[in-house]
Structure formats: structure tokens, C-alpha cells
Design a protein around this motif. Sequence first.
Motif, PDB file in Angstrom:
ATOM      1  N   THR B  37       0.927  -1.055   0.000  1.00 34.66           N
ATOM      2  CA  THR B  37       0.008  -0.128  -0.128  1.00 34.66           C
ATOM      3  C   THR B  37       0.866   1.230  -0.043  1.00 34.66           C
ATOM      4  O   THR B  37       1.678   1.607   0.758  1.00 34.66           O
ATOM      5  CB  THR B  37      -0.939  -0.066   1.068  1.00 34.66           C
ATOM      6  N   LYS B  38       0.627   2.194  -0.953  1.00 30.76           N
ATOM      7  CA  LYS B  38       1.677   3.319  -1.215  1.00 30.76           C
ATOM      8  C   LYS B  38       1.157   4.529  -0.554  1.00 30.76           C
ATOM      9  O   LYS B  38      -0.032   4.741  -0.382  1.00 30.76           O
ATOM     10  CB  LYS B  38       1.818   3.418  -2.666  1.00 30.76           C
ATOM     11  N   GLU B  39       2.296   5.436  -0.554  1.00 31.45           N
ATOM     12  CA  GLU B  39       1.688   6.809   0.043  1.00 31.45           C
ATOM     13  C   GLU B  39       2.165   7.832  -0.965  1.00 31.45           C
ATOM     14  O   GLU B  39       3.445   7.810  -1.368  1.00 31.45           O
ATOM     15  CB  GLU B  39       2.269   7.136   1.440  1.00 31.45           C
ATOM     16  N   GLY B  40       1.293   8.259  -1.715  1.00 35.98           N
ATOM     17  CA  GLY B  40       1.475   9.272  -2.659  1.00 35.98           C
ATOM     18  C   GLY B  40       1.501  10.557  -2.192  1.00 35.98           C
ATOM     19  O   GLY B  40       2.088  11.671  -2.737  1.00 35.98           O
ATOM     20  N   CYS B  41       0.637  10.882  -1.361  1.00 38.74           N
ATOM     21  CA  CYS B  41       0.474  12.176  -0.773  1.00 38.74           C
ATOM     22  C   CYS B  41       0.321  12.496   0.846  1.00 38.74           C
ATOM     23  O   CYS B  41       0.837  13.331   1.233  1.00 38.74           O
ATOM     24  CB  CYS B  41      -0.631  12.962  -1.445  1.00 38.74           C
ATOM     25  N   GLY B  42      -0.346  11.431   1.421  1.00 43.60           N
ATOM     26  CA  GLY B  42      -0.519  11.606   2.847  1.00 43.60           C
ATOM     27  C   GLY B  42      -1.821  12.412   3.078  1.00 43.60           C
ATOM     28  O   GLY B  42      -2.002  12.349   4.500  1.00 43.60           O
ATOM     29  N   GLY B  44      -5.078  12.329   1.340  1.00 46.68           N
ATOM     30  CA  GLY B  44      -6.389  12.230   0.765  1.00 46.68           C
ATOM     31  C   GLY B  44      -6.585  12.558  -0.533  1.00 46.68           C
ATOM     32  O   GLY B  44      -7.911  12.509  -1.048  1.00 46.68           O
ATOM     33  N   GLU B  45      -5.503  12.931  -1.449  1.00 44.35           N
ATOM     34  CA  GLU B  45      -5.634  13.379  -2.685  1.00 44.35           C
ATOM     35  C   GLU B  45      -5.276  12.563  -3.821  1.00 44.35           C
ATOM     36  O   GLU B  45      -5.285  12.836  -5.102  1.00 44.35           O
ATOM     37  CB  GLU B  45      -5.190  14.675  -2.860  1.00 44.35           C
ATOM     38  N   CYS B  46      -4.487  11.184  -3.587  1.00 42.26           N
ATOM     39  CA  CYS B  46      -4.189  10.535  -4.554  1.00 42.26           C
ATOM     40  C   CYS B  46      -4.650   9.119  -4.774  1.00 42.26           C
ATOM     41  O   CYS B  46      -4.427   8.552  -5.900  1.00 42.26           O
ATOM     42  CB  CYS B  46      -2.515  10.730  -4.589  1.00 42.26           C
ATOM     43  N   GLY B  47      -5.079   8.611  -3.602  1.00 38.42           N
ATOM     44  CA  GLY B  47      -5.524   7.133  -3.867  1.00 38.42           C
ATOM     45  C   GLY B  47      -4.578   6.158  -3.730  1.00 38.42           C
ATOM     46  O   GLY B  47      -4.925   4.891  -4.008  1.00 38.42           O
ATOM     47  N   ALA B  48      -3.249   6.516  -3.638  1.00 33.75           N
ATOM     48  CA  ALA B  48      -2.268   5.313  -3.782  1.00 33.75           C
ATOM     49  C   ALA B  48      -2.370   4.559  -2.571  1.00 33.75           C
ATOM     50  O   ALA B  48      -1.863   3.203  -2.689  1.00 33.75           O
ATOM     51  CB  ALA B  48      -0.829   6.015  -3.755  1.00 33.75           C
ATOM     52  N   CYS B  49      -3.015   4.787  -1.648  1.00 34.70           N
ATOM     53  CA  CYS B  49      -3.098   4.231  -0.383  1.00 34.70           C
ATOM     54  C   CYS B  49      -4.318   3.508  -0.261  1.00 34.70           C
ATOM     55  O   CYS B  49      -4.816   3.324   1.083  1.00 34.70           O
ATOM     56  CB  CYS B  49      -2.923   5.274   0.907  1.00 34.70           C
ATOM     57  N   THR B  50      -5.073   3.529  -1.267  1.00 40.58           N
ATOM     58  CA  THR B  50      -6.409   2.683  -1.066  1.00 40.58           C
ATOM     59  C   THR B  50      -6.479   1.233  -0.702  1.00 40.58           C
ATOM     60  O   THR B  50      -5.789   0.288  -1.200  1.00 40.58           O
ATOM     61  CB  THR B  50      -7.079   2.931  -2.548  1.00 40.58           C
ATOM     62  N   SER B  60      -6.479   5.049   2.853  1.00 41.60           N
ATOM     63  CA  SER B  60      -5.798   4.618   4.480  1.00 41.60           C
ATOM     64  C   SER B  60      -4.860   5.549   4.956  1.00 41.60           C
ATOM     65  O   SER B  60      -4.841   5.647   6.296  1.00 41.60           O
ATOM     66  CB  SER B  60      -4.953   3.362   4.454  1.00 41.60           C
ATOM     67  N   CYS B  61      -4.612   6.573   4.407  1.00 42.67           N
ATOM     68  CA  CYS B  61      -3.892   7.593   4.997  1.00 42.67           C
ATOM     69  C   CYS B  61      -4.576   8.560   5.691  1.00 42.67           C
ATOM     70  O   CYS B  61      -3.973   9.355   6.541  1.00 42.67           O
ATOM     71  CB  CYS B  61      -2.993   8.369   3.925  1.00 42.67           C
ATOM     72  N   LEU B  62      -5.724   8.753   5.645  1.00 43.79           N
ATOM     73  CA  LEU B  62      -6.738   9.395   6.397  1.00 43.79           C
ATOM     74  C   LEU B  62      -7.632   8.746   7.381  1.00 43.79           C
ATOM     75  O   LEU B  62      -8.291   9.119   8.268  1.00 43.79           O
ATOM     76  CB  LEU B  62      -7.926  10.084   5.460  1.00 43.79           C
TER      77      LEU B  62
END
Lengths: 761, 155
Positions: B37-42, B44-50, B60-62
Motif C-alpha cells: 500500500t503506497k503513500e503518494g500524498c498522505g 487524501g488526494e491521490c488514492g495510492a493508499c487505497t 488509508s492515509c486518512l
Amino acid sequence: MDGLKFVGKRIPKKDAPLKATGEAIYIQDLKVPGMLYGKILYSKYPHAKILKLDISKASALPGVKAVITGGDVPNNFKFGFLKDNPPLKSGKVLSTRDEIAAVAAVSQEIAEEAIDLIDVEYEELPGIFDPIEAMKEGAALVHEEFPSNVLKMPWKFVHGDVEAAKKESAFIAEDTFSTQWVTHCCLGTSGCVASFDVGNTLTMYSNTQIPSLAQGDFLEALKAFGLKNKRVRIIQTVIGGGFGSKLDTYAYEYIAILLALKTRRPVKIVFSREEEFLATSPRQPTITKISQGCDKDGKLTFREMAMVLDNGAYTSWGATTPSVMMVPISSLYKVPNIKYTAKCVYTNNTYSQAFRGYGNPQATFAIESCLDQLAEKAGIDPVEIRRINANESGEVTPQNFRITSCGMKDCIEEVVKRLDWKNKCKRGNGKGVGMASLIHVGGAARVYKSDGCGTIIKVDDNGKVDVITGASEIGQGSDTIIAQIVAEVLGIPMDDINVINNDTDVCPWDVGAHASRTTFVAGNSALGAAQKIKAQIMEIAAKNLGEPVDALDMQDGIIFSKNDKEKSIPLGKVLRKAHYSLGGRMLVAEHFYDPPNENFDQTFRGNLSVSYAYGAHGVEVEVDRETGQVKILNYIAAHDVGKAINPMLLEGQIYGGGLQGIGYALGERMIYDKGYLKNGNFLDYKMPTVRDVPPVQAVIVESDEQAGPFGAKGIGEPGLVPTAPAIANAIYDAVGVRIKDLPITPEKILRALKEKEGQKA
Amino acid sequence: MKKEINFTLNNEKVTVEADTQWTLLYVLREVLEMTGTKEGCGYGECGACTVVIDGQAVNSCLYPIMEVEGRNIITIEGLMTKSGELDPIQKAFVDEGAVQCGFCIPGMIMSAKALLDAKPKPTEDEIKESIEGNLCRCTGYVKIIDAIKSVAGGR
Ligand code: FES
Ligand code: FES
């Protein structure tokens, strides 16, 4: 049928399963034992004196292992194209991305806390944010050590006699066009881990696009830091997007090195998204004056362009973009007389760097917008003027580019046909069509003294093949293209090929993933190595089978005699026979391919690339006169690619480039207000989402480039080159207003529509 | 302050000692060392952490770790079968050429999974809606849409 089994096929990307399962390790994911976390403090002001910099509280925070400032940079070390950029600034800051201190701590959280504890007092100074202002006589100097804000780089290309041609032209169009800062928005942010061993060998885990050049940069830094005669090893993690953003080395990398040196522990610095917006280098903004003329039949007579580029406060390799801008300026269409000048100007803004297309999109926006203006003056259809002046193979252009394969006309016709141009243009109902063409380097580009790439192939006892290449994999699919080429030559399955491409201790030299060169150069290099290893294999197999070499062939990893299919031997067995015998041998081949292209001479002439890539984009738009909104109804991107080694991956490049181009044309902009970035986040920056994808067709035109591997040319960058002018031209066709300043926002369209109404009334 | 949290992760029960301030993404990546699961912004604006929580795709970052108690979470690591076979969505992304740099891909796949589990035959618009919070800079989204469509067609 061309009889090809792997080349030309839609073969899935080799590393896709790793990425689709989350197994791929990006720099974000990497942990090295003992690793510390680094964090950088940036300037609060775009231009200021640093009166006080107190790190005592930060240093005292438990868990902090080092705090460094400008004073910790040995020997006044500076990096960058003009060596004007210290990794940590002292005394004075010149932009809001100036690094002034850095921390290494046992956790990310502590590092961040420590940064907040650094106490800085500034005396704000007035800044220069407009390159035109900065060029004026008596303007304050951004770098006091230089005599002028204009960089000492004499960008000037002259061919023929523009003044005489102006007099003889039947029609002339001239105007001024400007472009904005846009940023790469790699989904994986920048980062590195720097680590020294006991002998002071530096290992950099990195997502660089230029491992071999970065190695050189870091070696130079080590020397300046007092570590002479040391080694640097670059290991690339999986790279979360490149697009040119990693074509240079950056302050954060040198800072990580300094912190690692000071703490004797590995130090990781990974950018947050805010940092990625603030502290990576965007595409250069440009102001371009252009004038083009044609005779009464629409044949182009001259092109004159003068450009000003905002360099920002420091100079990266990006300051050489005018050299690539010259490609379309001198050679897009047949133009007998050319004059081009460019000035890169220091300001207190962020400094620019490479971004896919490397100056070409800025230049092509002006050329292709202005070409439509000229066509209108001459009363010629926009398609017709492009047909009349299209490039052709066999041509030698003003910069001495020798045009080999050229599918430009085919691309134009694809656009005309697929857009239904005849019926769709000049409807006057708020819908319109527009087009623009492109030329780009398609057979590498000799920017450095070498434009080469090395490949080593070794075959193991079980018939499996390791291909060790200098080419960097940045998502474009070089791993797969190279494997396809090797599979084709050797006649072995794709799965038997392992591509190793991420470690300078192992991989041969390569100049980097830039200039759309990887398929062409690394492909040719792999092709040469594959042919060499095949010759070795066949020689041994011939002895074993008692057949002459030229009677042998290999398929699916089995070598057989074309005369007698019964006579066959699996590749692995050949290898074992070679290896396990008295006086045995191993099977390794290497090949270095350096294309026969030329550096520019003093007058900027020389055959920069072995071949040139062409394309044309056509777009149908609908413009809402009430809101100024532009809707793309149809988008055609036709590209002459020589030969598509993998049409599926190639389409991916075209779709991806195209949407970046649409973002560039219609929405993306880094808003800098007096040196401060106002929209450094995804929400406000507005890069395209899935909702911005129009109906789009990627059209592959094949022109069989003789010098390319299996006929291929480069396609990495072209996808976004003609997008903005094609859209601007379509908007003009739809509602009669020409937007000359990117991005084309609804506000600008409304303003232009209003002005037009006003003129009528 | 730390607290014990219990939840189901990829069909296995897990317990973590979590700081009440942590996000689910932090726990996945830093505590459990599941870096798929990636972090692209931290933010809530990129969805990499879905990831998928009780059938819903969430950033998941939020997502506060405190709210995970008792829930059922699927991450990208949970899609492949134990014998190493790709999930049909993963396979479609690979086969359709939807993967370039790959950084957005785990998040894209999880968004697609939530969609296809709820709606095996979505319309193109529903596909777009499901990934409109997932940014991708490489692909222009075309082949990602194709990949999701191909799974929907094949089911
Ligand atoms: S990391 Fe969660 S939305 Fe970007
Ligand atoms: S594949 Fe690179 S961001 Fe989507």
C-alpha cells in the motif's frame, strides 16, 4: 507475415506482476539496517539575508543524530550545470526552495520535530520574479558573482537570410506566446538512501534516471568533501515515475550524503508531496516572439523566434533546453530561413529542469499556433499548409539533420481521416477541430560526448539468460523491450530472460533515460549483444551436432538443424557442455552501442539524432460560450514510431503523454506569486484525473527506420509535444478566439470572447 | 498513548499496539511492514493508499487506526492466492498493459476490487467513478479502464 515471434507483439510488461502485487520496492519502501531519517529546512522567503541560524535546540532533541547547515558543506562545494548551487545555502537565500539546514534523526517524526526547532532570523530583500524585469539594465543581480541575470549561454541559430525572406514573403504572421511552469507529479516522490561503508564507498539507493552520470556527480562531491579516490555505487529502486524529473542530481542527495558522512549511518531522505511540489524542478516557463512567412502558394519562407526562459535561481541541465527547442524550430516542416535566439534568465523563482519533451512542447506551441494564423492569412486550410510543407525522408534540414525515415505525411492523413476534418472544420457552432505536428529526436540525441549504452548477456547452465543493461527502467517498459529483442534474436521464451538494470556495480555504462533514446540505443545495444552470444552458442552447438553453423536455428530454447530436425540440442545442454569440459568456457557477450550521431558544432549544426520521430495530433473540441469550458470530443494521436516493438506498451506511452499534454494545455499550472508557490498540492494543482480522459485513439504509423532495432524509433516524449497547439487551434476553429498563453483556462477563453464581442460592437 | 487494536487483515486476525494518533496507512507500512500500500500524498488526494474496509475503498492515509477495531481489511497483499496466483484484477492490469511505473497501481486495483465485488458488471461511468480519486501520471488511465472492463466482461 514478418516471421517475428516477440518483436511487434503485445507482451505484458515484465515487472508488471511485481508492481500489481505490491511486491515492488520503491525508495519509499526501502529500509536499510541502522538507517536514519533526514529532513530539510527550506527558506521562508524568496530572497533574504540569513541573520541568525540557531540549531542548538534541534541538536539537543533526543533522537537527533546530526544537524547541518551551509557551514558544514566542505570546500564551498556547489553542484549543477553552472556549479551555482550549494546543497545548503548560507548567508543568503535566493528562492523559497533554498535548503538552509538539515537533520538526521532516528525517526521521521523526530526529524520533523527537530526541523521545527531550528531558529532562523531573516532580513527580507526585494526579489526579481519576472525574467523580463531581470533582463533590464541595472536590475538587481540574483547572483552577485555574475555580471548579468542573463545566463552566459549563447543560444543562437541562424540559417539563410530571414530579413530577405521577410521581404519576399506573400504572407507573414507574428505573435507572442507564453507557457507556464508545470511539474512532473510523479506518484512516487523523490528520495534516496545514502550509505557509506568502512572504506568510504558510497552506496546511493536512488530513483535517478541517470545512474552513470549521477555516479560521476557524486564522485565529484566526495572529492570536494575530502574523500578522494573513492567509489560510488548507485542502486536504483523501482522508480515511481520519471518524466525527466530525475535527469539531474539534486541538493537533497548531497545533503543525504553529508548527513551519512557525519553520522556514519545510512540516511534516507524521501520527499513529502508538498516538498515534491516545492523542491523539484518544473518545466521552464517561456515567452516566445515568433514570426513565420510563406509565399502565395503556402510554402514556408522563414521562421524567426526569440525566446526568454525563466531559469529560476539556480542552473540545472534544464538550461540546455534551448538546444532541443531548436529541433522543431529549425526542422519542423521545410523552412529555408531560420533565426532563433534564446535567453535563460536568473530570477528568484524555483529553478527549472528537464520535463518530457525538453523544451519541444514550448517551442511547438508557438510554431504550430502561429502556423494556423499564417494559414488563415494566406487563405489556406490548416491541413493543406501542413501537407505543403511536411518533412520528407532524404531531406537535410537547416541544422544539418539528415532525415531518414519520415512518416509525417501519413500521420497528418491519419488525423484528417479519423477526425473527419473536411466535415468538422469551420462549422461555427461552438465545435471545432485543430491539429499540430511534431518532430523530435527518435534515434537518441548526442547531448553528451557519448550517447551510448552497454549490454552484457550471460547464459547459465540451465539455459536461462541474464541481460545486464545500462538502460534505466522508469515505467516506460525498457525491461520488456530489451527482453523482446533478445528473445527474438536467440529464439528463447521471454520467461527465460532476466533483465538486470539497476546497479552500477554490475550494469554497463549508459547516458540515461532521456531524449526518448532507450528503445533505440539500449535496444540496439541488446541486439548487438544477443547476436554475439548467439554466434557463440551456435558455434558450440554446431560442434556437438556435427552440422555447419549456418544450418542451425534456435526456437523455444532448442537448437536444431534446419536440414535434419532430428538433430537438436537444448540450449542448457550446450551451455553445460561448454562449461563442464576440459578447458571449458562460459558464455558471456558484451556490446556497446553508441549511435553515429553528432554533437552540435559552434553554430548548432550537426545530426543530433540518427533518426527523427514524427507525429500529428488532431482534436475536436466543444467550447461552451457561457462558461468558457472546453470539452474534448475526440482526440487522435498519430505517431511515426519506425516500428512498434510492443504496440501495447507504445500505446501506453502515447496515452500517458497525451493526457500530460492535455493537462499542460488546459489546466496545469504552478502558481508562483512573488516567489511563493500557491498551489503545491494535488487538490489545487489539478493534474488530470480519469474524468479528464477524452475519447482517444493512439495511431501507430510504421516507417521502418533502418538504423533502429528492428526498425524502431523513440516514442517516450513525443506524446505530449503537439497537444497544446492542437487544442488551441481547435478552440480557435470552434469559437474564433486564440489563446496564446498556457494553460487555456475557461477565464481566458471568456475574456477573449468578450474582447472579440467588444471589437465587433 | 498506545492502545491494543484488533482487526481482520487479509483474512487473518491481527492485534497491534497502536498510538491513537496513527493512521491505518502508518500501521500497515511502518508497523506491519506491508509496503504494498503506497503513500503518494498522505492527505487524501491521490488514492495510492487505497485499501478495502468492509467492502468500501478508502484512503488509508486518512483513516484513523482507532476506527479499525473489529473491521475487515483487505490490502493489495491480500489479493494473490496463497499458491501465488494473481487475482483476476491483478492479471487484467498486467495483461492489458495498465502498469507503467506502478506506483498508483495497488491503489487502483483496490478501488477496482471494491467496485467489482459490489457490482460485477459496472458501466464505464461507474468504473471511472470508482477510480476518480486515484491519480496516475503515467498511463493516461486508458488501459486502466480497459483492464477493469476486461475483468467485468470476463466474470
Ligand atoms: S496517500 Fe492517501 S490519498 Fe494520497
Ligand atoms: S503507473 Fe505510474 S502513476 Fe500510474
